[in-house]
Design an enzyme around this catalytic site. Structure first.
Site, PDB file in Angstrom:
ATOM      1  N   GLU A  56       0.799  -1.233   0.000  1.00  0.00           N
ATOM      2  CA  GLU A  56       0.000   0.000   0.000  1.00  0.00           C
ATOM      3  C   GLU A  56       0.832   1.284   0.000  1.00  0.00           C
ATOM      4  O   GLU A  56       0.633   2.167   0.839  1.00  0.00           O
ATOM      5  CB  GLU A  56      -0.974  -0.028   1.191  1.00  0.00           C
ATOM      6  CG  GLU A  56      -1.874  -1.251   1.117  1.00  0.00           C
ATOM      7  CD  GLU A  56      -2.776  -1.441   2.350  1.00  0.00           C
ATOM      8  OE1 GLU A  56      -2.720  -0.608   3.266  1.00  0.00           O
ATOM      9  OE2 GLU A  56      -3.528  -2.438   2.374  1.00  0.00           O
ATOM     10  N   GLU A  71      -6.122 -10.207  -2.199  1.00  0.00           N
ATOM     11  CA  GLU A  71      -6.925 -10.033  -0.971  1.00  0.00           C
ATOM     12  C   GLU A  71      -8.403  -9.851  -1.297  1.00  0.00           C
ATOM     13  O   GLU A  71      -9.097  -9.025  -0.697  1.00  0.00           O
ATOM     14  CB  GLU A  71      -6.427  -8.824  -0.163  1.00  0.00           C
ATOM     15  CG  GLU A  71      -4.962  -8.875   0.191  1.00  0.00           C
ATOM     16  CD  GLU A  71      -4.504  -7.746   1.110  1.00  0.00           C
ATOM     17  OE1 GLU A  71      -5.354  -7.056   1.715  1.00  0.00           O
ATOM     18  OE2 GLU A  71      -3.280  -7.547   1.216  1.00  0.00           O
TER      19      GLU A  71
HETATM   20  O1  9MR Z   1      -7.324  -8.535   8.023  1.00  0.00           O
HETATM   21  C1  9MR Z   1      -6.245  -7.938   8.686  1.00  0.00           C
HETATM   22  C2  9MR Z   1      -6.598  -7.651  10.130  1.00  0.00           C
HETATM   23  O2  9MR Z   1      -6.822  -8.860  10.811  1.00  0.00           O
HETATM   24  C3  9MR Z   1      -5.454  -6.867  10.761  1.00  0.00           C
HETATM   25  O3  9MR Z   1      -5.767  -6.485  12.022  1.00  0.00           O
HETATM   26  C4  9MR Z   1      -5.163  -5.611   9.967  1.00  0.00           C
HETATM   27  C5  9MR Z   1      -4.001  -4.827  10.543  1.00  0.00           C
HETATM   28  O4  9MR Z   1      -2.870  -5.551  10.443  1.00  0.00           O
HETATM   29  O5  9MR Z   1      -4.844  -5.957   8.645  1.00  0.00           O
HETATM   30  C6  9MR Z   1      -5.863  -6.642   7.970  1.00  0.00           C
HETATM   31  O6  9MR Z   1      -5.399  -7.005   6.685  1.00  0.00           O
HETATM   32  C7  9MR Z   1      -5.131  -5.949   5.771  1.00  0.00           C
HETATM   33  C8  9MR Z   1      -3.944  -6.360   4.938  1.00  0.00           C
HETATM   34  O7  9MR Z   1      -2.859  -6.696   5.768  1.00  0.00           O
HETATM   35  C9  9MR Z   1      -3.561  -5.282   3.955  1.00  0.00           C
HETATM   36  N1  9MR Z   1      -4.690  -4.881   3.133  1.00  0.00           N
HETATM   37  C10 9MR Z   1      -5.929  -4.580   3.848  1.00  0.00           C
HETATM   38  C11 9MR Z   1      -6.296  -5.730   4.779  1.00  0.00           C
HETATM   39  C12 9MR Z   1      -7.632  -5.478   5.475  1.00  0.00           C
HETATM   40  O8  9MR Z   1      -7.566  -4.365   6.311  1.00  0.00           O
END
Ligand code: 9MR
Length: 359
Positions: free
Chosen positions: A155, A270
């Site tokens: 990101e 994702e």
């Molecule tokens: O699904 C993930 C959640 O459990 C975590 O708390 C969060 C913070 O680390 O990240 C979420 O996953 C994200 C991913 O790592 C990057 N793209 C967006 C995803 C959803 O927020």
């Protein structure tokens, strides 16, 4: 005609052509045989604790997935409770599960503006290069030859490039400037020369001006990296789709074409559908979500066959979506291909079409 009627009509026609919906594996074919027949690997983000505590969840992952990625575990706030500590417990357990079940594991993620532990606020500008490269060397080094692809930078594009500039603010951008991206890729490549190195980001697929600007910003970044011969191999399209938003199929296809023209592969990393603003009725909601996934994958696969398609979770039982997008009517979110009882929804059938046939 009401827009929703049109949406459902189009989806119904698409699904009708593929027969009835039951399990992913066609009758008489074991899950493993079905997996072997996949042209494009399918995978999901995994919560490793639940693999051990919920046998139905583990069974679903085994039945459907050829790839896994930790939903957490390799993020700094999981891995680095302290500056001097690396806690590999979660990723070690996930890779053991992957190995035992003939799956590959993706690595998510080495460098991100978010999910950082408190202590990273203390990193000074002069320490940042060491902290970034040391982290990559230790983590990629541990799994060299075992984790074949990595989301090296996650990101990096800002929410709204027209307002905020192309690159997202982070401790890494502040300390190292835009060169942090190149540094991260070069370090990962030097640590595991055999790994596929991916830049991963979201929100390129809507018809909005923000999405158009984000595509431009991402292309500019990828062109610059490519001009500088930075070892980057693929773009990961996250695909956190917004249920009520149409897919800009033309815009997305042209974007994928340009990215591919730079010699980069495409991963869908994702995928899920944020459904807090969709109608309550389950059937209607699931069909709209399946249509969004179909449109999204069509726009991509019309141009290039992705190297893998992963959803961010596999069952509605375990999803990040309600953390940010809980429904006002109190109903459960249904963003994923299996429902909360691990039964396949229309979305699973769409995924099956795109993974079985390839493009
Ligand atoms: O699904 C993930 C959640 O459990 C975590 O708390 C969060 C913070 O680390 O990240 C979420 O996953 C994200 C991913 O790592 C990057 N793209 C967006 C995803 C959803 O927020």
């Amino acid at each position: 005609m009401h827009r929703r009627d049109f949406v459902l009509g189009a989806l119904g026609a698409g699904l009708a052509s593929t027969g009835s919906m039951s399990l992913l594996s066609p009758a008489g074919m074991s899950a493993n045989a079905a997996a072997a027949a996949n042209a494009v690997p399918y995978g999901a983000a995994i919560r490793v604790d639940n693999l051990e505590s919920d046998p139905d969840y583990a069974a679903a992952v085994r039945a459907y997935c050829q790839q896994v990625v930790g939903e957490g575990g390799l993020k700094w706030f999981d891995l680095r409770p302290d500056r001097s500590v690396f806690n590999f417990d979660q990723p070690d357990r996930l890779i053991a599960f992957a190995d035992a079940n003939g799956m590959t594991m993706r690595g998510h993620t080495l460098v991100w503006y978010a999910a950082l532990p408190e202590w990273t606020k203390e990193i000074t500008a002069s320490e940042a290069e060491f902290e970034l490269t040391h982290h990559i060397e230790v983590v990629v080094g541990r799994y060299r030859g075992r984790i074949p692809n990595w989301d090296v930078v996650n990101e990096p594009i800002s929410e709204d490039p027209a307002k905020e500039g192309a690159l997202r603010d982070s401790i890494w951008l502040q300390a190292l400037g835009k060169g942090y991206i190149e540094l991260a890729f070069r370090t990962a490549a030097a640590t595991d020369p055999g790994a596929q190195l991916v830049l991963n980001d979201f929100n390129f697929e809507k018809t909005t001006e923000v999405c158009r600007q984000r595509r431009v910003a991402m292309l500019d970044l990828l062109k610059e990296l490519s001009d500088r011969d930075v070892p980057i191999h693929a773009l990961g399209l996250q695909g956190h789709l917004t249920g009520e938003a149409e897919i800009d199929k033309e815009g997305l296809s042209r974007f994928v074409e340009e990215v591919n023209g730079l010699g980069l592969d495409i991963y869908v990393t994702e995928l899920d559908v944020i459904d807090n603003n969709l109608p309550a009725a389950q059937g209607v909601r699931d069909q709209i979500s399946a249509l969004r996934v179909r449109d999204y994958l069509t726009a991509i696969c019309d141009v290039v066959e992705p190297k893998a398609i992963l959803t961010w979770g596999i069952s509605d039982k375990y999803t990040w979506v309600p953390i940010w997008f809980k429904r006002r009517d109190g109903l459960l979110n249904r963003p994923l291909p299996l429902d909360e009882n691990f039964q396949p929804k229309a979305m699973m059938q769409v995924l099956q079409e795109f993974t079985r046939a390839g493009s």
